[in-house]
Design a protein around this motif. Structure first.
Motif, PDB file in Angstrom:
ATOM      1  N   TRP A   1       0.817  -1.211   0.000  1.00 28.18           N
ATOM      2  CA  TRP A   1       0.000   0.000   0.000  1.00 28.18           C
ATOM      3  C   TRP A   1       0.853   1.264   0.000  1.00 28.18           C
ATOM      4  O   TRP A   1       0.626   2.191   0.754  1.00 28.18           O
ATOM      5  CB  TRP A   1      -0.979  -0.028   1.170  1.00 28.18           C
ATOM      6  CG  TRP A   1      -1.972  -1.144   1.024  1.00 28.18           C
ATOM      7  CD1 TRP A   1      -2.027  -2.307   1.742  1.00 28.18           C
ATOM      8  CD2 TRP A   1      -3.017  -1.238   0.044  1.00 28.18           C
ATOM      9  NE1 TRP A   1      -3.042  -3.115   1.294  1.00 28.18           N
ATOM     10  CE2 TRP A   1      -3.667  -2.480   0.254  1.00 28.18           C
ATOM     11  CE3 TRP A   1      -3.473  -0.397  -0.973  1.00 28.18           C
ATOM     12  CZ2 TRP A   1      -4.749  -2.890  -0.536  1.00 28.18           C
ATOM     13  CZ3 TRP A   1      -4.544  -0.806  -1.746  1.00 28.18           C
ATOM     14  CH2 TRP A   1      -5.161  -2.036  -1.524  1.00 28.18           C
ATOM     15  N   TRP A   2       1.872   1.273  -0.871  1.00 26.44           N
ATOM     16  CA  TRP A   2       2.614   2.480  -1.252  1.00 26.44           C
ATOM     17  C   TRP A   2       3.298   3.202  -0.094  1.00 26.44           C
ATOM     18  O   TRP A   2       3.585   4.395  -0.180  1.00 26.44           O
ATOM     19  CB  TRP A   2       1.688   3.486  -1.951  1.00 26.44           C
ATOM     20  CG  TRP A   2       0.463   2.892  -2.545  1.00 26.44           C
ATOM     21  CD1 TRP A   2       0.395   1.955  -3.547  1.00 26.44           C
ATOM     22  CD2 TRP A   2      -0.897   3.172  -2.172  1.00 26.44           C
ATOM     23  NE1 TRP A   2      -0.922   1.649  -3.827  1.00 26.44           N
ATOM     24  CE2 TRP A   2      -1.735   2.371  -3.001  1.00 26.44           C
ATOM     25  CE3 TRP A   2      -1.489   4.026  -1.248  1.00 26.44           C
ATOM     26  CZ2 TRP A   2      -3.130   2.402  -2.909  1.00 26.44           C
ATOM     27  CZ3 TRP A   2      -2.873   4.046  -1.163  1.00 26.44           C
ATOM     28  CH2 TRP A   2      -3.671   3.247  -1.983  1.00 26.44           C
TER      29      TRP A   2
ATOM     30  N   ALA B   1       1.942   3.916   2.664  1.00 22.84           N
ATOM     31  CA  ALA B   1       0.954   4.716   3.398  1.00 22.84           C
ATOM     32  C   ALA B   1       0.722   4.247   4.835  1.00 22.84           C
ATOM     33  O   ALA B   1       0.589   5.086   5.739  1.00 22.84           O
ATOM     34  CB  ALA B   1      -0.364   4.752   2.636  1.00 22.84           C
TER      35      ALA B   1
ATOM     36  N   LEU C   1       1.239   6.812   7.851  1.00 24.85           N
ATOM     37  CA  LEU C   1       0.141   7.138   8.762  1.00 24.85           C
ATOM     38  C   LEU C   1       0.567   6.933  10.214  1.00 24.85           C
ATOM     39  O   LEU C   1       0.313   7.774  11.089  1.00 24.85           O
ATOM     40  CB  LEU C   1      -1.063   6.257   8.426  1.00 24.85           C
ATOM     41  CG  LEU C   1      -2.391   6.548   9.100  1.00 24.85           C
ATOM     42  CD1 LEU C   1      -2.826   7.985   8.849  1.00 24.85           C
ATOM     43  CD2 LEU C   1      -3.453   5.582   8.602  1.00 24.85           C
TER      44      LEU C   1
ATOM     45  N   GLY D   1       6.052   5.650  -1.930  1.00 27.14           N
ATOM     46  CA  GLY D   1       4.908   6.229  -2.617  1.00 27.14           C
ATOM     47  C   GLY D   1       5.250   6.719  -4.011  1.00 27.14           C
ATOM     48  O   GLY D   1       4.476   6.545  -4.958  1.00 27.14           O
TER      49      GLY D   1
ATOM     50  N   LEU E   1       0.619   9.464  -1.612  1.00 26.98           N
ATOM     51  CA  LEU E   1      -0.081   9.783  -0.368  1.00 26.98           C
ATOM     52  C   LEU E   1       0.869  10.028   0.809  1.00 26.98           C
ATOM     53  O   LEU E   1       0.599  10.909   1.642  1.00 26.98           O
ATOM     54  CB  LEU E   1      -1.079   8.671  -0.036  1.00 26.98           C
ATOM     55  CG  LEU E   1      -2.039   8.912   1.120  1.00 26.98           C
ATOM     56  CD1 LEU E   1      -2.887  10.158   0.896  1.00 26.98           C
ATOM     57  CD2 LEU E   1      -2.934   7.696   1.335  1.00 26.98           C
ATOM     58  N   PRO E   2       1.994   9.287   0.935  1.00 28.64           N
ATOM     59  CA  PRO E   2       2.908   9.562   2.059  1.00 28.64           C
ATOM     60  C   PRO E   2       3.421  10.999   2.103  1.00 28.64           C
ATOM     61  O   PRO E   2       3.717  11.516   3.187  1.00 28.64           O
ATOM     62  CB  PRO E   2       4.048   8.570   1.829  1.00 28.64           C
ATOM     63  CG  PRO E   2       3.394   7.412   1.144  1.00 28.64           C
ATOM     64  CD  PRO E   2       2.384   8.052   0.226  1.00 28.64           C
TER      65      PRO E   2
ATOM     66  N   ALA F   1      -3.985  13.170  -3.222  1.00 28.57           N
ATOM     67  CA  ALA F   1      -2.765  13.571  -2.525  1.00 28.57           C
ATOM     68  C   ALA F   1      -2.185  14.842  -3.142  1.00 28.57           C
ATOM     69  O   ALA F   1      -1.738  15.756  -2.423  1.00 28.57           O
ATOM     70  CB  ALA F   1      -1.739  12.437  -2.578  1.00 28.57           C
TER      71      ALA F   1
END
Length: 354
Positions: A221-222, A224, A228, A257, A264-265, A309
């Motif tokens: 999931w890239w 993320a 998070l 990412g 998104l990161p 993003a």
């Protein structure tokens, strides 16, 4: 002939009463039958709509880069799709994506009001600045309510989030919606803080989200999930495990990412840097994001997330530009700033040509 004392000959009045009673019974059965049939139709329709939206509409939207269209769709269809919960199972999983997207709509509006407030302050218009600030806080309150709704539906579907037990995911979309729900929880808390009001979002939601990200593959999931988690470490005192460096983790997630084409990161990194008050780091993240847009193609299956993003990074850049210049990021100049050192340009003296 002697009449049978036990025989009974109904009168016309009795016939009429019996007929009315029979009609009433038949009518009741017919009406009841219609209600049952309608309920079955509604239930079937609801199940089909839920399944179609989850398996086709959401994946289709994720391949689009039109964030505004996704925002409009979520606001327009949420009441319709959620109303099927009255006739069939509550569409909790679908509600996560709907309310997360609708919350993003309200947050985007809040950011616009924030920019208007900054512009008014630059123009020395105190009344207009205060009015825009009030609208900004109201919009953040709406965003917080929608994000929190997504979080509550997430918990209803996935159970006790962050308890140490991970759900058995059915497929990639199941995992993605799980991650979206975690994001909605963190966004609910952030929007509540920005609104300067309380709508009941628990303050420990960040720690819950950080623990729950352990159920997701960081590589898949890239980056993320780690981004998070590291953002929570950076923003909540005492949440960071010993030996961990939140910003080192965020830098690693940035690269993941970029390589995956889902940046998104970068958003999490910029938010953490803003919370720290490190404007140099914020600018560096925005520069890296702009550079990646030129060098790394977006993931075709998750264009919407990448576009979302990018919108958020542009919003952060706009805030910095507005605070310092009175206007947003100039078109085509994302990644550059008003105080960048200009390269020396060789000039020619016009006197030599005369």
């Amino acid at each position: 002939m002697i009449p049978n004392r036990f025989s009974f000959r109904p009168s016309r009045t009795t016939h009429a009463s019996t007929l009315r009673l029979l009609c009433a019974v038949i009518g009741g059965l017919l009406l009841s039958g219609c209600g049952v049939v309608n309920h079955m139709v509604y239930k079937t329709t609801g199940d089909v709509m839920q399944g179609f939206s989850r398996n086709h509409t959401v994946p289709y939207l994720m391949q689009s880069d039109d964030v505004a269209m996704g925002c409009s769709m979520s606001k327009a269809t949420a009441p319709l799709l959620m109303s099927f919960g009255r006739v069939t199972t509550e569409p909790d999983q679908l509600a996560v994506t709907l309310y997360l997207s609708a919350g993003g709509c309200a947050e985007e509006q809040a950011r616009e009001y924030g920019l208007e407030s900054l512009a008014a302050m630059n123009a020395m218009n105190a009344g207009e600045a205060e009015d825009a600030m009030i609208r900004e806080k109201r919009a953040y309150a709406v965003a917080a309510q929608r994000y929190f709704s997504a979080w509550k539906h997430h918990k209803a579907y996935y159970g006790d989030v962050g308890s140490g037990e991970c759900p058995d995911f059915d497929d990639d979309m199941d995992e993605f919606i799980y991650m979206a729900g975690l994001l909605s929880g963190l966004q609910a808390l952030n929007a509540q803080i920005q609104s300067t009001s309380s709508i009941g979002v628990p303050t420990n939601i960040g720690s819950i989200v950080a623990r729950a990200t352990g159920c997701l593959s960081n590589e898949k999931w890239w980056g993320a999930p780690m981004a998070l988690r590291a953002t929570v470490w950076a923003m909540i005192p005492g949440s960071k495990p010993q030996g961990e460096d939140a910003f080192e983790r965020l830098a690693i997630a940035d690269k993941q990412g970029e390589e995956a084409g889902v940046r998104l990161p970068h958003v999490f990194h910029a938010i953490a840097a803003l919370n720290k008050g490190d404007m140099a780091m914020v600018k560096d993240v925005i520069r890296e994001h702009a550079k990646s847009l030129d060098e790394d193609e977006p993931n075709p299956d998750w264009r919407f997330v990448d576009a979302m993003a990018n919108n958020m990074i542009v919003a952060i850049s706009d805030q910095l530009w507005m605070e310092n210049t009175g206007h947003r990021t100039p078109l085509g100049q994302l990644g550059s700033f008003w105080d960048d050192q200009k390269e020396d340009v060789e000039t020619m003296s016009l006197d030599d040509l005369l």
